[in-house]
Scaffold this motif. Structure first.
Motif, short mmCIF file in Angstrom:
data_model
loop_
_atom_site.label_atom_id
_atom_site.label_comp_id
_atom_site.label_asym_id
_atom_site.label_seq_id
_atom_site.Cartn_x
_atom_site.Cartn_y
_atom_site.Cartn_z
N ILE A 44 -9.74 16.84 -26.59
CA ILE A 44 -9.27 17.33 -27.89
C ILE A 44 -7.79 16.66 -28.22
CG2 ILE A 44 -8.33 19.31 -29.38
CD1 ILE A 44 -11.31 19.12 -28.86
N GLY A 45 -7.61 16.19 -29.53
CA GLY A 45 -6.40 15.79 -29.97
C GLY A 45 -5.01 16.74 -29.85
N ASN A 46 -4.21 16.47 -31.00
CA ASN A 46 -3.08 17.50 -31.12
C ASN A 46 -2.67 17.66 -32.49
OD1 ASN A 46 -2.05 15.10 -31.81
ND2 ASN A 46 -0.26 15.17 -30.34
N CYS A 47 -3.81 17.92 -33.29
CA CYS A 47 -3.78 18.14 -34.94
C CYS A 47 -3.36 19.72 -34.77
CB CYS A 47 -4.95 18.02 -35.58
SG CYS A 47 -5.60 16.21 -35.57
N ASP A 48 -2.23 19.95 -35.77
CA ASP A 48 -2.05 21.11 -36.08
C ASP A 48 -3.07 21.82 -36.93
OD1 ASP A 48 0.49 20.75 -34.95
OD2 ASP A 48 1.28 19.95 -36.75
N LYS A 49 -2.83 23.19 -36.95
CA LYS A 49 -4.01 23.93 -38.04
C LYS A 49 -3.41 23.80 -39.48
CE LYS A 49 -5.39 28.13 -35.40
NZ LYS A 49 -5.16 29.61 -35.64
N GLU A 50 -4.63 23.56 -40.21
CA GLU A 50 -4.67 23.43 -41.51
C GLU A 50 -3.98 24.80 -42.15
OE1 GLU A 50 -6.76 19.84 -43.52
OE2 GLU A 50 -8.38 21.41 -42.95
N GLU A 51 -3.63 24.76 -43.24
CA GLU A 51 -2.89 26.03 -43.86
C GLU A 51 -3.93 27.10 -44.27
OE1 GLU A 51 -0.79 27.15 -48.03
OE2 GLU A 51 -1.70 25.26 -47.74
N TYR A 52 -5.09 26.99 -44.25
CA TYR A 52 -5.94 28.11 -44.46
C TYR A 52 -7.14 28.10 -43.30
CZ TYR A 52 -3.90 28.67 -49.22
OH TYR A 52 -3.25 28.91 -50.21
N GLU A 324 -7.83 11.35 -30.82
CA GLU A 324 -6.57 10.73 -30.02
C GLU A 324 -5.31 11.11 -30.98
OE1 GLU A 324 -4.60 6.68 -28.16
OE2 GLU A 324 -6.60 6.61 -28.86
N GLY A 325 -4.61 11.95 -30.32
CA GLY A 325 -3.55 12.39 -31.39
C GLY A 325 -4.19 12.90 -32.64
N PHE A 351 -10.49 7.92 -38.66
CA PHE A 351 -9.72 8.75 -39.75
C PHE A 351 -8.46 9.18 -38.97
CE2 PHE A 351 -14.48 9.07 -39.69
CZ PHE A 351 -14.85 9.16 -41.02
N SER A 352 -7.93 9.68 -40.09
CA SER A 352 -6.49 10.36 -39.67
C SER A 352 -6.55 11.81 -40.33
CB SER A 352 -5.41 9.61 -40.40
OG SER A 352 -4.99 8.48 -39.59
N ALA A 353 -6.06 12.88 -39.87
CA ALA A 353 -6.17 14.10 -40.01
C ALA A 353 -4.99 14.21 -41.20
CB ALA A 353 -5.76 15.15 -39.03
N LYS A 354 -5.55 14.18 -42.52
CA LYS A 354 -4.62 14.55 -43.89
C LYS A 354 -5.71 14.64 -44.93
CE LYS A 354 -3.69 9.46 -44.17
NZ LYS A 354 -2.58 8.43 -44.25
#
Length: 355
Positions: A44-52, A324-325, A351-354
Motif C-alpha cells: 500500500i502507498g501513503n495516500c491520505d483519506k479523501e474528504e468523504y 508507490e507513495g 495515476f496520481s491521487a488527486k
C-alpha cells in the motif's frame, strides 16, 4: 472494451500475468522492457483519506414510498471524493455482462472507450451535474449537511435514518420538486473498507499511458500519451522492423479524444472513467488477488446487440496494480499467436491521487 483500431491485428485474446515476465520465456520473445514490469512486491502507498471516505456507501432501493410517486432511481452511490452516482430504474432492463464466462482483455482495456456504444454526457445545470446515456446514470457532487444527511447537486437530498449502515435501513429522499419520500434500501457492504480497498477507492488523475508492441523477438514500437495544460501530448517510436511489417504510429497510441484523464474507484465495486472529449464510462471492479495486487474490471452491462461471443470485444480485464507513495500504476500484458508469431502488447497507466 479495447478500441478495435488499436489492436485490430490481434485475434484470439488471452490475458497473461506478469509472474514469469522477469526473464525471456520459452516462446522466443524479447525481454520485457523494464518500464513495463511491475515490482514483485505488492504494498500500500501513503495516500491520505479523501474528504468523504467515511461516507462512501451504495444504497440499493428495495421499496419506494406508498406508490403515490413513481420510483426515480434504483440506487445512489456516494464516492469518497464528494461525488455521487445515481443509477436509474431502467438499468434493471439492461442485459448484464457475463463476466468470467468469456475472455479477458489486456490490462489497459478499462481506459479505452466502449467499442460498441460509448456513453454520451451533457451538463444539465450550473452545478455541473451530468446526465449519462440518456438518463441511465446521473453524476454530480454532494455535501454532508450533518451525519447521515446529504445534499446533492441535482437539488435532491437523502437522509439515512440508521447510522449503522448494515443490512436494511430507511432513507428519506427529497426530490427536486421538494417532495419527501420514505424508501427502504439495502446497504452495499460487498467490499469492506480495509486498507487495500480504501487506498484504491478515490479519484485518480492519469499522468500517462504507455504501450509497447512486440512481435516474436522483434520490437515493433513504443507509444506514450499524457496531458499538458489540458492538451493530449504524445510520443511514438516505431522501429524499422515495425515499419516493414506495416505498422504505423496509430497502432502505438489512442486518438487524442479517447484519452482517459481521470478514474474513480468506489468501495462498492464501481469505477468511472472520464475521457478528454467529455464522454464517461462506468463499470465494475474487484480484487481477484489481494496478495499480488490483481485487479479485474468489466462493463456492468452488455452493450452488444447480439450474443456472439466471438466478436472483437472483450468482457473483462485482469491487471496488475502497484502503489508507490501517492501514485498508482496499472500494468497489462496481452498476447496473441498468429502464423506462429506471438504478438504482445504491454501497457502501463500511471495515476496520481488527486481530483
Amino acid at each position: 472494451m479495447i478500441k478495435k483500431s488499436f489492436i485490430s491485428f490481434l485475434f484470439a485474446l488471452v490475458a497473461f500475468g506478469f509472474t514469469a515476465c522477469d526473464s525471456d520465456d520459452n516462446n522466443g520473445q524479447v525481454r520485457v522492457p523494464n518500464g513495463a514490469k511491475p515490482s514483485k512486491e505488492f504494498k500500500i502507498g501513503n495516500c491520505d483519506k479523501e474528504e468523504y471516505a467515511d461516507d462512501a456507501v451504495k444504497l440499493n432501493v428495495k421499496s419506494w414510498g406508498n406508490g403515490g410517486i413513481a420510483q426515480e432511481f434504483a440506487s445512489i452511490e456516494l464516492f469518497a471524493d464528494g461525488h455521487f452516482l445515481i443509477t436509474s430504474t431502467k438499468a434493471a432492463t439492461m442485459p448484464k455482462s457475463k463476466v468470467g464466462v468469456t475472455r479477458a482483455a489486456d490490462g489497459s482495456t478499462m481506459f479505452k472507450k466502449n467499442g460498441g456504444k460509448p456513453l454520451q454526457t451533457r451538463a444539465t445545470d450550473a452545478s455541473g451535474t451530468i446526465i449519462i446515456d440518456n438518463g441511465l446514470y446521473t453524476y454530480g457532487t454532494y455535501t454532508r449537511v450533518k451525519e447521515g444527511v446529504y445534499q446533492l447537486s441535482n437539488n435532491t437530498k437523502i437522509e439515512i435514518k440508521d447510522g449503522s449502515l448494515t443490512g436494511y435501513t430507511t432513507v428519506t429522499y427529497t426530490n427536486s420538486l421538494g417532495k419527501s419520500i420514505t424508501i427502504t434500501v439495502t446497504i452495499d457492504v460487498t467490499n469492506k473498507q480495509d486498507d487495500i480497498v480504501r487506498h484504491i477507492c478515490r479519484s485518480w488523475r492519469m499522468d500517462s499511458a504507455e504501450n509497447w508492441l512486440l512481435a516474436g523477438d522483434v520490437t515493433i514500437g513504443y507509444g506514450k500519451q499524457w496531458l499538458d495544460n489540458g492538451r493530449v501530448m504524445q510520443h511514438t517510436t516505431l522501429t524499422k522492423e515495425g515499419k516493414n511489417m506495416g505498422f504505423d504510429k496509430d497502432d502505438l497510441v489512442e486518438d487524442d479524444e479517447d484519452y482517459c484523464y481521470r478514474v474513480i474507484f468506489s468501495p462498492c465495486g464501481t469505477f468511472v472513467c472520464f475521457y478528454i472529449d467529455g464522454d464517461v464510462e462506468i463499470g465494475t471492479w474487484e480484487w481477484t488477488d489481494t496478495n499480488n495486487g490483481v485487479l479485474r474490471c468489466w462493463e456492468t452491462f452488455d452493450w452488444d446487440d447480439d450474443d456472439d461471443d466471438d466478436d472483437d470485444d472483450d468482457d473483462f480485464a485482469d491487471m496488475t496494480v502497484r502503489f508507490e507513495g501517492k501514485q498508482m500504476r496499472i500494468y497489462g500484458d496481452f498476447m496473441d499467436k498468429e502464423d506462429n508469431i506471438i504478438f504482445r502488447t504491454l501497457s502501463v497507466a500511471t495515476f496520481s491521487a488527486k481530483y
